[in-house]
Design a protein around this motif. Structure first.
Motif, PDB file in Angstrom:
ATOM      1  N   UNK A   1       4.284  -5.970  -0.148  1.00  0.00           N
ATOM      2  CA  UNK A   1       4.465  -4.632   0.432  1.00  0.00           C
ATOM      3  C   UNK A   1       5.797  -4.038   0.017  1.00  0.00           C
ATOM      4  N   UNK A   2       6.847  -4.832   0.050  1.00  0.00           N
ATOM      5  CA  UNK A   2       8.176  -4.372  -0.356  1.00  0.00           C
ATOM      6  C   UNK A   2       8.153  -3.922  -1.815  1.00  0.00           C
ATOM      7  N   UNK A   3       7.525  -4.726  -2.671  1.00  0.00           N
ATOM      8  CA  UNK A   3       7.447  -4.369  -4.095  1.00  0.00           C
ATOM      9  C   UNK A   3       6.655  -3.090  -4.303  1.00  0.00           C
ATOM     10  N   UNK A   4       5.535  -2.962  -3.612  1.00  0.00           N
ATOM     11  CA  UNK A   4       4.670  -1.789  -3.776  1.00  0.00           C
ATOM     12  C   UNK A   4       5.376  -0.502  -3.387  1.00  0.00           C
ATOM     13  N   UNK A   5       6.328  -0.580  -2.471  1.00  0.00           N
ATOM     14  CA  UNK A   5       7.008   0.627  -1.993  1.00  0.00           C
ATOM     15  C   UNK A   5       8.379   0.818  -2.627  1.00  0.00           C
TER      16      UNK A   5
END
Length: 269
Positions: A186-190
């Protein structure tokens, strides 16, 4: 090029020194960039300063911003002073925090989960008497809040993402691999970064946040990393920067980042 994005000062009630002290410490440590990132007031409370030893009061907030911006100009050409803030994440008060923080020209905002189920993550007594299933549920709830904060769009950096181990080192051994992987994805995607925070040495866990196993997974998922000493005394500014850089290289990272005007700046390791 050395930088440190996570520093505090006297306004939060549990740090020593003023902002100038931290900037001068940054110069002494050979930093090119220092971020000032004290704790936000509790914007979800009616009181000015409901927890005076945890965060600054609302009335102090504008003065904090003004002082950092003034010092940014004063030190221009010697060290790049960035206006940051470390914000708590309370889903029910996200709108209040967003409305207030968007009024100021922050270079970056660190989003940190400091409480789960209204109990501090550093309160070691929260684990007493819990079954293994309850411990797993608490750890998963912690990472769920971090995922929510990453999705909020308010933050450029996720602060100390395994700090719940700080005063309870056994936290690391509570099984929650899927929750951690989901959080890193999730952190990477955002497009949010995580910090390597060297303040774990001031807690029972010792070491850094996060541990190597999480950093290895972060590399796998393409998560950007940054550095923060989380200094609460000026002498800790830039603490263990070289050691962190070397460890990141050993894990396989080739770069890390800082943020200016909320834009990611990449720095080779």
């Amino acid at each position: 090029m050395k930088f440190d994005l996570h520093t505090h000062h006297f306004r939060c009630g549990h740090a020593d020194g003023n902002i100038r002290d931290y900037i001068e410490a940054g110069l002494s440590a050979g930093l090119s960039v220092i971020g000032i990132s004290d704790h936000t007031p509790y914007f979800g409370h009616d009181e000015d300063q409901p927890f005076p030893r945890i965060a600054m009061g609302k009335q102090a907030f504008a003065g904090y911003v003004e002082e950092v911006l003034k010092l940014k100009q004063e030190y221009a050409g010697r060290i790049d002073v960035l206006l940051g803030i470390e914000s708590d994440f309370f889903p029910e008060h996200l709108g209040a925090y967003r409305n207030m923080l968007n009024q100021y020209p922050f270079d970056y905002i660190i989003g940190s989960v400091h409480s789960v189920s209204e109990v501090s993550i550093f309160n070691k007594n929260r684990w007493k008497g819990l079954s293994q299933e309850e411990k797993v549920a608490s750890k998963e709830a912690y990472y769920d809040l971090i995922r929510q904060s990453a999705r909020s769009g308010l933050f450029q950096i996720m602060g100390h993402i395994d700090a719940m181990k700080g005063n309870y080192p056994a936290f690391t051994d509570i099984p929650a691999a899927q929750a951690i992987d989901d959080t890193l994805k999730t952190i990477a995607e955002h497009g949010v970064a995580i910090e390597i925070n060297t303040s774990g040495k001031t807690k029972l866990s010792g070491g850094w946040y996060p541990d190597d196993s999480i950093l290895e997974r972060a590399l796998h998922f393409g998560v950007s990393v940054t550095f923060g000493s989380d200094a609460h005394i000026p002498s800790r500014v830039g603490d263990e920067w070289e050691e962190v850089a070397q460890r990141l290289k050993e894990i396989g990272f080739q770069e890390w980042v800082y943020f200016k005007n909320k834009q990611k700046v990449t720095v080779p390791l």
